[in-house]
Design a protein around this motif. Sequence first.
Motif, PDB file in Angstrom:
ATOM      1  N   THR A 218       0.849  -1.186   0.000  1.00 27.84           N
ATOM      2  CA  THR A 218       0.000   0.000   0.000  1.00 27.84           C
ATOM      3  C   THR A 218       0.884   1.235   0.000  1.00 27.84           C
ATOM      4  O   THR A 218       1.836   1.326   0.782  1.00 27.84           O
ATOM      5  N   TYR A 219       0.588   2.161  -0.877  1.00 29.42           N
ATOM      6  CA  TYR A 219       1.340   3.423  -0.906  1.00 29.42           C
ATOM      7  C   TYR A 219       0.474   4.528  -1.480  1.00 29.42           C
ATOM      8  O   TYR A 219      -0.580   4.281  -2.073  1.00 29.42           O
ATOM      9  N   LEU A 220       0.909   5.770  -1.281  1.00 33.27           N
ATOM     10  CA  LEU A 220       0.212   6.935  -1.819  1.00 33.27           C
ATOM     11  C   LEU A 220       0.971   7.428  -3.048  1.00 33.27           C
ATOM     12  O   LEU A 220       2.087   7.935  -2.932  1.00 33.27           O
ATOM     13  N   LYS A 221       0.355   7.290  -4.206  1.00 33.30           N
ATOM     14  CA  LYS A 221       1.001   7.660  -5.462  1.00 33.30           C
ATOM     15  C   LYS A 221       0.698   9.122  -5.785  1.00 33.30           C
ATOM     16  O   LYS A 221       0.029   9.458  -6.754  1.00 33.30           O
ATOM     17  N   LEU A 222       1.208  10.006  -4.928  1.00 35.92           N
ATOM     18  CA  LEU A 222       1.011  11.440  -5.104  1.00 35.92           C
ATOM     19  C   LEU A 222       2.020  12.003  -6.094  1.00 35.92           C
ATOM     20  O   LEU A 222       3.136  11.480  -6.228  1.00 35.92           O
ATOM     21  N   HIS A 223       1.629  13.075  -6.783  1.00 33.96           N
ATOM     22  CA  HIS A 223       2.608  13.806  -7.583  1.00 33.96           C
ATOM     23  C   HIS A 223       3.742  14.226  -6.649  1.00 33.96           C
ATOM     24  O   HIS A 223       3.486  14.743  -5.554  1.00 33.96           O
ATOM     25  N   PRO A 224       5.015  14.014  -7.022  1.00 35.86           N
ATOM     26  CA  PRO A 224       6.125  14.348  -6.118  1.00 35.86           C
ATOM     27  C   PRO A 224       6.094  15.776  -5.576  1.00 35.86           C
ATOM     28  O   PRO A 224       6.499  16.010  -4.439  1.00 35.86           O
ATOM     29  N   ALA A 225       5.591  16.723  -6.377  1.00 31.31           N
ATOM     30  CA  ALA A 225       5.543  18.110  -5.912  1.00 31.31           C
ATOM     31  C   ALA A 225       4.502  18.314  -4.817  1.00 31.31           C
ATOM     32  O   ALA A 225       4.579  19.273  -4.053  1.00 31.31           O
ATOM     33  N   LEU A 226       3.527  17.418  -4.734  1.00 34.09           N
ATOM     34  CA  LEU A 226       2.471  17.548  -3.737  1.00 34.09           C
ATOM     35  C   LEU A 226       2.739  16.739  -2.480  1.00 34.09           C
ATOM     36  O   LEU A 226       2.114  16.979  -1.442  1.00 34.09           O
ATOM     37  N   SER A 227       3.627  15.785  -2.530  1.00 30.79           N
ATOM     38  CA  SER A 227       3.872  14.890  -1.396  1.00 30.79           C
ATOM     39  C   SER A 227       4.257  15.678  -0.150  1.00 30.79           C
ATOM     40  O   SER A 227       5.018  16.644  -0.230  1.00 30.79           O
ATOM     41  N   PRO A 228       3.750  15.282   1.013  1.00 32.96           N
ATOM     42  CA  PRO A 228       4.076  15.997   2.255  1.00 32.96           C
ATOM     43  C   PRO A 228       5.576  16.056   2.515  1.00 32.96           C
ATOM     44  O   PRO A 228       6.110  17.089   2.917  1.00 32.96           O
ATOM     45  N   ILE A 229       6.252  14.924   2.296  1.00 30.47           N
ATOM     46  CA  ILE A 229       7.711  14.847   2.463  1.00 30.47           C
ATOM     47  C   ILE A 229       8.299  14.452   1.127  1.00 30.47           C
ATOM     48  O   ILE A 229       7.826  13.521   0.475  1.00 30.47           O
ATOM     49  N   LYS A 230       9.321  15.169   0.692  1.00 29.56           N
ATOM     50  CA  LYS A 230       9.891  14.911  -0.625  1.00 29.56           C
ATOM     51  C   LYS A 230      10.949  13.814  -0.594  1.00 29.56           C
ATOM     52  O   LYS A 230      11.080  13.040  -1.540  1.00 29.56           O
ATOM     53  N   ALA A 231      11.709  13.774   0.485  1.00 25.43           N
ATOM     54  CA  ALA A 231      12.781  12.781   0.563  1.00 25.43           C
ATOM     55  C   ALA A 231      13.007  12.358   2.011  1.00 25.43           C
ATOM     56  O   ALA A 231      12.875  13.164   2.930  1.00 25.43           O
ATOM     57  N   ALA A 232      13.338  11.081   2.189  1.00 27.89           N
ATOM     58  CA  ALA A 232      13.701  10.552   3.504  1.00 27.89           C
ATOM     59  C   ALA A 232      15.109   9.987   3.408  1.00 27.89           C
ATOM     60  O   ALA A 232      15.422   9.243   2.467  1.00 27.89           O
ATOM     61  N   VAL A 233      15.951  10.360   4.351  1.00 28.04           N
ATOM     62  CA  VAL A 233      17.337   9.885   4.369  1.00 28.04           C
ATOM     63  C   VAL A 233      17.453   8.798   5.441  1.00 28.04           C
ATOM     64  O   VAL A 233      17.137   9.035   6.616  1.00 28.04           O
ATOM     65  N   LEU A 234      17.916   7.598   5.022  1.00 24.26           N
ATOM     66  CA  LEU A 234      17.904   6.433   5.893  1.00 24.26           C
ATOM     67  C   LEU A 234      19.291   5.798   5.963  1.00 24.26           C
ATOM     68  O   LEU A 234      19.775   5.251   4.956  1.00 24.26           O
ATOM     69  N   PRO A 235      19.951   5.848   7.117  1.00 30.81           N
ATOM     70  CA  PRO A 235      21.224   5.122   7.239  1.00 30.81           C
ATOM     71  C   PRO A 235      20.950   3.623   7.338  1.00 30.81           C
ATOM     72  O   PRO A 235      19.980   3.203   7.979  1.00 30.81           O
TER      73      PRO A 235
END
Length: 485
Positions: A373-390
């Motif tokens: 399950t995921y939200l296929k939002l336009h990238p410009a509309l997404s609440p968070i644009k990027a997540a950085v994960l070590p």
Amino acid sequence: MSATLQDIISHAKEYGFVFPSSEIYDGLQAVYDYGQNGVELKNNLKQVWWKAMTQLHDNIVGVDAAIFMHPLTWKASGHVDGFNDPMIDNKDSKKRYRADQLLEGKAEEYAAAGQQDKADALLQKMGELLSAEKLDEVRDLIIAEGITCPISKTSNWTEVRQFNLMFSTQVGSVAEDSSLIYLRPETAQGIFVNFLNVQKSGRMKVPFGIAQIGKAFRNEIVARQFTFRMREFEQMEMQFFVRPGSEMEWYEKWKETRMRFHKAIGLPAEKLKYHDHEKLAHYANAAVDIEFEFPFGFREIEGIHSRTDFDLRNHQELSKKKLQYFDPDLGEDGKAIGNYIPYVIETSVGADRMFLAAFCNAYTVETGEKERTYLKLHPALSPIKAAVLPLVKKDGLAEKAQEIAASLRLHFRTVYDEGGAIGKRYTRQDLIGTPFCIAVDYETMENNTVTIRHRDSMEQERVPIDQLKEKIGYAVDFQRILEAI
């Protein structure tokens, strides 16, 4: 896999998009709060609408009018006398319904059964009766169509009566001296009463537009379908002032422009359609809705109306202030001068309805070897644009990931997440619509490259750290939407 409205409501609450208002006190019907992710998505939608109006057009400017307005405003607009919904009660269940919605529901049943002619005839008849204020005949039509209460299953209906939807309150520090005013039921009138202020101070020439985003309030008796119909909601309206006689040309242009906007934000063409009004509002000589296919069917998300000169003329008559435009270009010779009250083309979209449309469209459940399950939002509309994960928290990877996140935050909304297995962290970001996850691993420490994982395809690519800003920044820029309008 088709989502139900309950799926949407559950996901919105669980992942911080929409909460019932004052839920710890059991909530308030038809009032909602936007959570930490919901407010970001809604703000992004409002920003791109604002840019599409004021940034892409030299002749459209914005205002932010007060919610409280002089009560005569609503007399001139027709809201005091005519802002009513036809209500009907079922005597057995004690439930109240909007008469027009009961008939529209019956028409939908006919259409679903392949009886479109019957559906159209019913809607036409309803429009004629409501326009003529023949409320007794509206009740007779409901009974003749065999429409029953969903709860009691009976057709024991009361008379149809009109119910005014405006909230009223008092202004003044002493009760005896206070005066009755209204919470605005729409934002358009704040634009109309400022028509000359904006025109003169901005030296605007017809045709020009005034845009506004703001809260409005309606005492909806039948409020339902999540954020689709609420008592406190937000509108994004633009009133476009044109020379009389040119209104239909502009009406058609704005119909097409606004449809392109909805497609540009990611709503698919097959889920959008025009719906011409059967019953025109008292101010309109043409009106159409842009409808989106929600889980509960096609419903309006935006209205485009040709309002004629109704509003400005009424405000002029009641206020005794001239609201005319001095047009130096009027006349075939280009020298004749004339005054006239401009006609108006209105585009009015509900921010909450657009939010719901974008959310419903984005909600995606993929089945296969493993359900996702995921939200296929336009990238410009997404609440968070990027997540950085070590990959892990040791050996300097966490510090490197925090450094990357800090540098990207200057350009777009970025989060840092180190909790749990990286697969679970990908899933968390999928569920809120984050388009890009950046994995920092041991190879990063050797050559300053990271892995970008794409939300929709789950594909991964290796990218130098110094290219992240440009690569992700391009995809999440509002420009990607604006250039598609």
